[in-house]
Design a protein around this motif. Structure first.
Motif, PDB file in Angstrom:
ATOM      1  N   GLY A 197       0.795  -1.219   0.000  1.00 19.60           N
ATOM      2  CA  GLY A 197       0.000   0.000   0.000  1.00 19.60           C
ATOM      3  C   GLY A 197       0.829   1.272   0.000  1.00 19.60           C
ATOM      4  O   GLY A 197       0.305   2.355  -0.310  1.00 19.60           O
ATOM      5  N   GLN A 198       2.097   1.198   0.347  1.00 21.58           N
ATOM      6  CA  GLN A 198       2.957   2.387   0.322  1.00 21.58           C
ATOM      7  C   GLN A 198       3.311   2.809  -1.106  1.00 21.58           C
ATOM      8  O   GLN A 198       3.763   3.937  -1.331  1.00 21.58           O
ATOM      9  CB  GLN A 198       4.245   2.102   1.107  1.00 21.58           C
ATOM     10  N   TRP A 199       3.113   1.898  -2.014  1.00 19.89           N
ATOM     11  CA  TRP A 199       3.421   2.187  -3.423  1.00 19.89           C
ATOM     12  C   TRP A 199       2.204   2.840  -4.067  1.00 19.89           C
ATOM     13  O   TRP A 199       1.145   2.227  -4.181  1.00 19.89           O
ATOM     14  CB  TRP A 199       3.792   0.886  -4.137  1.00 19.89           C
ATOM     15  N   GLU A 200       2.312   4.069  -4.498  1.00 20.09           N
ATOM     16  CA  GLU A 200       1.216   4.815  -5.107  1.00 20.09           C
ATOM     17  C   GLU A 200       1.654   5.312  -6.483  1.00 20.09           C
ATOM     18  O   GLU A 200       2.019   6.479  -6.661  1.00 20.09           O
ATOM     19  CB  GLU A 200       0.786   5.972  -4.225  1.00 20.09           C
ATOM     20  N   PRO A 201       1.630   4.458  -7.488  1.00 17.75           N
ATOM     21  CA  PRO A 201       2.098   4.838  -8.818  1.00 17.75           C
ATOM     22  C   PRO A 201       1.106   5.780  -9.512  1.00 17.75           C
ATOM     23  O   PRO A 201      -0.097   5.756  -9.218  1.00 17.75           O
ATOM     24  CB  PRO A 201       2.191   3.499  -9.550  1.00 17.75           C
ATOM     25  N   ASP A 202       1.598   6.555 -10.443  1.00 18.88           N
ATOM     26  CA  ASP A 202       0.729   7.442 -11.208  1.00 18.88           C
ATOM     27  C   ASP A 202       0.807   7.183 -12.707  1.00 18.88           C
ATOM     28  O   ASP A 202       0.099   7.819 -13.493  1.00 18.88           O
ATOM     29  CB  ASP A 202       1.060   8.903 -10.911  1.00 18.88           C
ATOM     30  N   THR A 203       1.655   6.252 -13.115  1.00 20.56           N
ATOM     31  CA  THR A 203       1.739   5.880 -14.533  1.00 20.56           C
ATOM     32  C   THR A 203       0.942   4.600 -14.771  1.00 20.56           C
ATOM     33  O   THR A 203       0.668   3.830 -13.840  1.00 20.56           O
ATOM     34  CB  THR A 203       3.196   5.653 -14.955  1.00 20.56           C
ATOM     35  N   THR A 204       0.590   4.387 -16.027  1.00 23.03           N
ATOM     36  CA  THR A 204      -0.197   3.186 -16.360  1.00 23.03           C
ATOM     37  C   THR A 204       0.581   1.913 -16.037  1.00 23.03           C
ATOM     38  O   THR A 204       0.028   0.958 -15.475  1.00 23.03           O
ATOM     39  CB  THR A 204      -0.575   3.200 -17.848  1.00 23.03           C
ATOM     40  N   LEU A 229      -9.588   0.565 -14.628  1.00 24.59           N
ATOM     41  CA  LEU A 229     -10.850   1.299 -14.665  1.00 24.59           C
ATOM     42  C   LEU A 229     -10.793   2.519 -13.768  1.00 24.59           C
ATOM     43  O   LEU A 229     -11.250   3.614 -14.141  1.00 24.59           O
ATOM     44  CB  LEU A 229     -12.000   0.371 -14.248  1.00 24.59           C
ATOM     45  N   ALA A 230     -10.249   2.337 -12.581  1.00 26.61           N
ATOM     46  CA  ALA A 230     -10.129   3.466 -11.662  1.00 26.61           C
ATOM     47  C   ALA A 230      -9.128   4.489 -12.196  1.00 26.61           C
ATOM     48  O   ALA A 230      -9.332   5.705 -12.068  1.00 26.61           O
ATOM     49  CB  ALA A 230      -9.704   2.962 -10.280  1.00 26.61           C
ATOM     50  N   HIS A 231      -8.044   3.999 -12.802  1.00 27.81           N
ATOM     51  CA  HIS A 231      -6.992   4.892 -13.315  1.00 27.81           C
ATOM     52  C   HIS A 231      -7.508   5.783 -14.437  1.00 27.81           C
ATOM     53  O   HIS A 231      -7.141   6.968 -14.531  1.00 27.81           O
ATOM     54  CB  HIS A 231      -5.818   4.049 -13.808  1.00 27.81           C
TER      55      HIS A 231
END
Length: 676
Positions: A357-364, A555-557
């Protein structure tokens, strides 16, 4: 040196199996209150047909049973007291044993029995021995089920089973019918006897009676007489000698010329005997029964205190108290799921989930990588804390012989919904995870039973669904609400079972459940069976969990949540009366049920859902999730075990039941809310 040759086990089979058109007819007979109907109920299928003898009030039951690879038609006849001192009921039964019973409109029938199983009460042996000697006169294979032998020993009565079998010339099998013991052996012995084509020799009367009846026997020694009566010669001789009313009238109707000679022979026999012929026949029959009883039994001290095996049998198999042992096993399963598994979850998947959960990526690419990690963590969360401990526990109970006893006790209850007690283990497995439960059903059943059990197991609340009910329901509805949801689940399973047996009308044959001896489980075998039942996790469930996580994350992304929520508006808002934002948790709960709770919090924007939902909405939502499609992994295993058609039907059934029951609960609870 070369490798050692593998050990190959061989099983000998008869050249022609007794099944299909070769399926034999087996009749259960015996005095009243010997346990005959108990054996029938233990062996019977879920489709028992009833009929009456010749339109009389004497009812019988019949069904099909499987005995290993072979089959038999089983009929439970009314109590039979004697073949000689015939009243009307005994005469009808005698005719049924010799000629069967034709099927009547709306009633069952049965062909002439190929073999008889006499159920004998060991605590009152002498009264059954006279009937046993009479049954030997019918010229049919006979097996004696010596029932209540345990009670006889407790009373200090000891019976030499081998001596009794030798004296009568028939197999004698000790049974304890109300505990299911020996029943399998009875039917296996019966089929072995049919393969051997061995019948008992008639139990002849005493020498002085045989000498006195010789002239009468010579008169009846005519093919035409035997063809008219169609009964064995020894039985015909005895009935005519004692002046049975029905036999006398039939003799006078068909052979009036023989009547004077028969009467003269009976009078001559009476003159050389110490008492009237009928009385002498009666006394001789009971004398031989008493002599045999004295020969094979003895009185001694009552049995010492029962050992631990007997004590456990009373706990698990007693007709009245056996349910206590079953409830204890159920409580142990619940303890494993909600205490042990919860603790293991806190030590295994919870730390992994927190770390990921500490990993919060913003790329696909990062989102896909995080989704794969979430899927694998979800796999660990299913397998390590919930699946493996529960499967190990239930396999241990099976290997020790306890689960066979639980299955025997609950068998009658499962019969009411069209199943056998043998599916008790898969249903208990379903409390942990539906995936191994379905695999267990596929391994232990077939035909209609496999399909119906698989469909019903999807309604069993697995650990993931139970966790949601306990987490939300326990906090906002109290223990009463949680208990109500679980009781509703049991009710729906029972009702759905009754309805499904009407859809799948071809009933399964009876399953004769063996009650094995208690044994200490072996670790190698435990691990082998556990792997066999959980191996689908690697081949089927893992890819689907990972793929489901990726789909949900993408879907969320890309912001597809709002579109999905609007498409599901008729279901969430109009039908269930829930906020529109719960559309995504409802739809994608089929991917991984354990994520439903997290998605609910995310959709509502708070972990205190009481700020967004009232108690009626919370209850409606929990009821819907309880009956809604368990998860895509369950569907995948159903495709493998029951086929595409029934798996798709299962999805439709679960959605329809979830929508229907949730709507009913919503309306009912809204009414309660208005009243109070």
């Amino acid at each position: 040196m070369g490798a050692a040759a593998p050990v190959v086990a061989t099983v000998s089979l008869p050249r022609s199996l007794l099944r299909g058109e070769r399926r034999p007819q087996i009749a259960l007979v015996g005095l009243p209150r010997t346990g005959k109907s108990t054996i029938f109920q233990a062996a019977s299928s879920t489709a028992v047909e009833a009929g009456q003898l010749d339109g009389s009030s004497l009812g019988f039951s019949t069904c099909q049973v499987n005995v290993g690879l072979e089959e038999a038609a089983l009929v439970d006849l009314p109590p039979l007291r004697s073949l000689h001192d015939l009243d009307e009921a005994d005469r009808l039964l005698l005719m049924a044993l010799l000629g069967g019973q034709p099927a009547r409109r709306g009633e069952a029938g049965f062909k002439t029995p190929d073999l008889l199983i006499q159920v004998v009460d060991a605590t009152a042996l002498e009264s059954s021995l006279a009937l046993a000697q009479e049954l030997c006169e019918l010229g049919k294979p006979l097996v004696i089920a010596l029932n209540r032998l345990d009670e006889a020993r407790e009373k200090g009565v000891y019976i030499n089973v081998a001596a009794l079998s030798e004296a009568l010339g028939v197999p004698v099998v000790p049974t304890v019918a109300h505990m299911g013991k020996g029943i399998t052996t009875v039917f296996e012995t019966a089929l072995q006897l049919l393969h051997a084509k061995r019948c008992p020799l008639p139990q002849l009367p005493s020498p002085h009676l045989r000498k006195a009846l010789a002239p009468l026997n010579a008169i009846l020694d005519m093919p035409a007489v035997e063809a008219a009566f169609r009964v064995p010669r020894t039985l015909l001789l005895t009935q005519v000698a004692r002046g049975d009313t029905w036999f006398a009238s039939e003799l006078a109707r068909h052979f009036p010329d023989l009547v004077p000679a028969v009467e003269a022979a009976r009078a001559d026999a009476t003159r050389v005997l110490p008492r009237p012929l009928a009385e002498e026949l009666f006394a001789d029959r009971h004398y031989r029964a008493a002599a045999l009883h004295e020969q094979v039994s003895r009185l001694g001290h009552a049995a010492e205190k029962a050992g631990w095996k007997r004590t456990l049998d009373r706990l698990f198999l007693h007709p009245r108290w056996g349910l206590i042992g079953t409830l204890a096993v159920f409580a142990l399963v619940l303890f494993m799921v909600f205490e042990v598994s919860t603790a293991l979850d806190a030590l295994t998947s919870a730390p992994l989930a927190a770390w990921v959960g500490q990993w919060e990526p913003d790329t696909t690419a990062g989102v896909i990588g995080r989704a794969v990690a979430d899927g694998l963590v979800g796999l660990v969360g299913i397998v390590v804390p919930y699946m493996l401990p529960l499967v190990l526990l239930l396999v241990s109970l099976e290997e020790s012989g306890i689960m066979h006893r639980v299955a025997f006790v609950v068998d009658r209850g499962f019969h009411r919904i069209g199943l056998h007690g043998g599916v008790a283990v898969p249903f208990l497995l379903g409390l942990g995870c539906n995936v191994p439960a379905l695999s267990a059903v596929a391994a232990s059943s077939s035909g209609r039973e496999r399909i119906v059990a698989s469909l019903l197991i999807t309604f069993v609340p697995c650990s993931a669904r139970s966790a949601i009910v306990l987490a939300i329901g326990g906090k906002y509805l109290g223990w009463e609400g949680v208990l109500g949801i679980f009781l509703l689940t049991m009710l729906i399973i029972a009702v759905a079972g009754k309805l499904l047996t009407r859809r799948y009308v071809k009933a399964s044959p009876g399953l004769i459940q063996a009650i094995p001896s208690y044994a200490l489980p072996q670790w190698r075998r435990l691990l082998a069976i556990t792997w066999e039942r959980t191996s689908d996790i690697l081949t089927i469930v893992t890819p689907l969990l990972v793929l489901g996580s990726v789909v949900l994350a993408l879907l969320a992304h890309f912001g597809a949540d709002e579109v999905i929520n609007m498409l599901l508006l008729p279901v969430t808002s109009w039908w269930l009366g829930l906020p529109v934002a719960l559309g995504v948790p409802i739809l994608f709960g089929v991917l991984r049920k354990e994520l439903s709770l997290l998605m609910v919090y995310q959709a509502l924007g708070t972990q205190d859902i009481a700020l967004q939902l009232n108690w009626v909405q919370i209850a409606t939502f929990l009821v819907f999730l309880t009956f809604y499609v368990p998860c895509v992994s369950t569907f995948a295993v159903m495709l493998k075990t029951i086929g595409r058609r029934d798996a798709v039907f299962s999805v439709g059934l679960s959605v329809a039941v979830a929508l229907g029951i949730a709507a009913v609960c919503r309306i009912a609870l809204q009414g309660v809310n208005l009243l109070f």
